[in-house]
Scaffold this active site. Structure first.
Site, PDB file in Angstrom:
ATOM      1  N   HIS A  19      40.537 -19.166  -2.362  1.00  0.00           N
ATOM      2  CA  HIS A  19      41.267 -18.987  -1.268  1.00  0.00           C
ATOM      3  C   HIS A  19      40.995 -20.411  -0.237  1.00  0.00           C
ATOM      4  CE1 HIS A  19      42.980 -14.832  -0.655  1.00  0.00           C
ATOM      5  NE2 HIS A  19      42.877 -15.103  -1.699  1.00  0.00           N
ATOM      6  N   GLU A  64      40.132 -21.193   2.520  1.00  0.00           N
ATOM      7  CA  GLU A  64      38.809 -20.983   3.501  1.00  0.00           C
ATOM      8  C   GLU A  64      37.452 -21.393   2.843  1.00  0.00           C
ATOM      9  OE1 GLU A  64      41.959 -18.552   5.514  1.00  0.00           O
ATOM     10  OE2 GLU A  64      41.413 -18.917   3.547  1.00  0.00           O
ATOM     11  N   ARG A  81      32.908 -24.270   0.012  1.00  0.00           N
ATOM     12  CA  ARG A  81      32.199 -24.880  -1.108  1.00  0.00           C
ATOM     13  C   ARG A  81      32.269 -26.228  -1.348  1.00  0.00           C
ATOM     14  NH1 ARG A  81      30.758 -20.587  -4.373  1.00  0.00           N
ATOM     15  NH2 ARG A  81      30.286 -22.333  -6.058  1.00  0.00           N
ATOM     16  N   CYS A 118      42.769 -13.739   5.722  1.00  0.00           N
ATOM     17  CA  CYS A 118      43.128 -12.468   5.105  1.00  0.00           C
ATOM     18  C   CYS A 118      41.981 -11.648   5.399  1.00  0.00           C
ATOM     19  CB  CYS A 118      43.214 -12.719   3.574  1.00  0.00           C
ATOM     20  SG  CYS A 118      41.567 -12.935   2.621  1.00  0.00           S
ATOM     21  N   CYS A 153      38.614 -13.344   3.497  1.00  0.00           N
ATOM     22  CA  CYS A 153      38.111 -14.604   4.053  1.00  0.00           C
ATOM     23  C   CYS A 153      37.693 -14.188   5.638  1.00  0.00           C
ATOM     24  CB  CYS A 153      39.206 -15.503   4.172  1.00  0.00           C
ATOM     25  SG  CYS A 153      39.638 -16.191   2.660  1.00  0.00           S
ATOM     26  N   LYS A 158      34.067 -12.932   4.912  1.00  0.00           N
ATOM     27  CA  LYS A 158      33.152 -13.925   4.638  1.00  0.00           C
ATOM     28  C   LYS A 158      32.755 -15.059   5.743  1.00  0.00           C
ATOM     29  CE  LYS A 158      34.190 -13.836  -0.510  1.00  0.00           C
ATOM     30  NZ  LYS A 158      34.473 -14.675  -1.449  1.00  0.00           N
ATOM     31  N   ARG A 163      17.199 -15.702   3.670  1.00  0.00           N
ATOM     32  CA  ARG A 163      18.592 -15.654   3.758  1.00  0.00           C
ATOM     33  C   ARG A 163      19.187 -14.196   3.204  1.00  0.00           C
ATOM     34  NH1 ARG A 163      23.200 -17.100   0.732  1.00  0.00           N
ATOM     35  NH2 ARG A 163      24.673 -18.326   1.660  1.00  0.00           N
TER      36      ARG A 163
END
Length: 410
Positions: free
Chosen positions: A78, A80, A85, A142, A214, A217, A380
């Site tokens: 996707h 976004e 990346r 989304c 998305c 995320k 993390r």
């Protein structure tokens, strides 16, 4: 001077305009126009606004195919996700160039002083002070941030009733752990349920996926930063957070984005939260723009999705189909994208060697990718665990982390 959504959108849209025609959606022979989402990461600094990464795309890998990916096929492209990346690829390349130059800073990164580094905050590189990062999306992400728009687009906007919790997943949904606190719903199904983690939307007849929406995320990046697992071994997360998210006004539901992203919505328990290692909850603001992407879903009355995705940074670009370089077979190592896990791992390892960071090099010189993520990324992992606990219902899209770093170029 206060920035506007148009300031950020304009930079990404102009960058897309410069792309080759073959990397853009087309008008098919039957006259039907293709559409695709566009996203970009923009840096704001002393030289104004600069696009550092941009991407188009709207598909992801079915869960059943994840074990086959072996670090060379993207799980999610996707726009976004692909833009983020690509941004990480740019940052690692900047680290590599900076380490080779023996300078203390580049236009965007700097070498951290020894006194800045601690056992938990050990990264040798950091974003230069004074730089703000913004993100533009041509469509509402989304998931939860687009549910009001989904409702409004229905012929009958009456919310569908939720089925019993034990039946909330369709028969075609992958098996999820029994310990999952709640089912992961289809991307656009049961839109009366708001504020929940959702899977990527797909056609009812498409193989199901466990890739998170998305919206979810992006919500996670407000705490983990924009850095990937690999990049966060080398770069401090301290100020690598989205400062502003820009959406077209036609795609911005204030109710939805407040619920999905803000500390007054579902992320309220994270307000003021800080973690070791330079991590903190940094909610972004959301601005609108009146500028429209020429290849948006609203570009024509009759549009169809484009099958191609594109990744761009100032250092290079590529076109993808099925998470693989266009023209290569899916799952063929020769089709590995420059932003795939295996090539990013190899680049991060090379940076650690050139920058003379033996502790990070040891973490990256392991047999399997899964071992990298289990190495020194405890802080993390804690951040991700805390955010996922707040969101609830986050089922990992696991499998396929047993690959090594060999067999690909940097």
């Amino acid at each position: 001077m206060e920035i506007s959504g148009d300031d950020i959108a304009d930079v990404v849209l102009k960058q897309f305009d410069s792309w080759e025609k073959k990397r853009k959606p087309i008008i098919r022979t039957n006259g039907v126009r293709e559409w695709v989402p566009l996203s970009g990461i923009v840096a704001e600094g002393t030289n104004g606004f600069t696009c550092l990464a941009a991407a188009t795309g709207m598909k992801c890998l079915p869960q059943k195919s994840v074990p086959q990916a072996q670090g060379v096929v993207l799980h999610d492209w996707h726009a976004e996700v692909l833009a983020i990346r690509s941004f990480n690829r740019f940052l690692l390349e900047e680290c590599h160039s900076l380490a080779l130059s023996k300078k203390i800073s580049s236009e965007y990164l700097r070498i951290r002083d020894e006194h800045e580094r601690t056992e938990s905050h050990f990264q040798p590189f950091a974003l230069k002070e004074g730089i703000k990062l913004h993100m533009y999306c041509s469509e509402a992400p989304c998931g939860d941030a687009s549910m009001e728009l989904t409702m409004a687009s229905q012929d009958d906007a009456t919310p569908w009733s939720l089925p019993p919790s034990t039946d909330a997943l369709s028969p075609s949904t992958p098996q999820v752990p029994a310990s999952a606190p709640e089912p992961v719903l289809h991307g656009r199904s049961y839109f009366s349920a708001l504020g929940i983690v959702r899977r990527k939307p797909s056609r009812p007849d498409a193989p199901p996926t466990l890739s998170k929406s998305c919206t979810d995320k992006l919500a996670l990046t407000q705490s983990t930063s924009l850095l990937s697992s690999l990049s966060s071994l080398l770069i401090s997360p301290t100020n690598i957070y989205i400062h502003t998210l820009v959406l077209p006004s036609s795609q911005l539901s204030s109710t939805a984005v407040t619920r999905a992203f803000s500390p007054s919505g579902r992320l309220a328990p994270l307000l003021g939260k800080q973690w070791a290692g330079g991590y903190a909850f940094n909610p972004f603001r959301v601005l609108s723009t009146e500028m429209e992407f020429p290849f948006s879903r609203r570009s024509a009355a009759d549009v169809v999705p484009s099958s191609i995705a594109s990744s761009w940074t100032p250092n290079g670009s590529e076109t993808l189909i099925g998470g693989t370089l266009q023209g290569r077979k899916q799952f063929d190592v020769r089709g590995a994208s420059r932003v795939c896990k295996r090539r990013m791992w190899k680049l991060a390892l090379e940076v650690a060697v050139v920058a003379c960071v033996p502790a990070v090099e040891r973490c990256l010189r392991v047999e399997k990718y899964g071992d990298v993520k289990e190495s020194v990324l405890l802080d993390r992992r804690t951040v991700k665990g805390d955010v996922r606990a707040v969101l609830g219902g986050w089922v990992r899209n696991g499998g396929g982390e047993g690959f090594g770093v060999e067999g690909v170029e940097v």
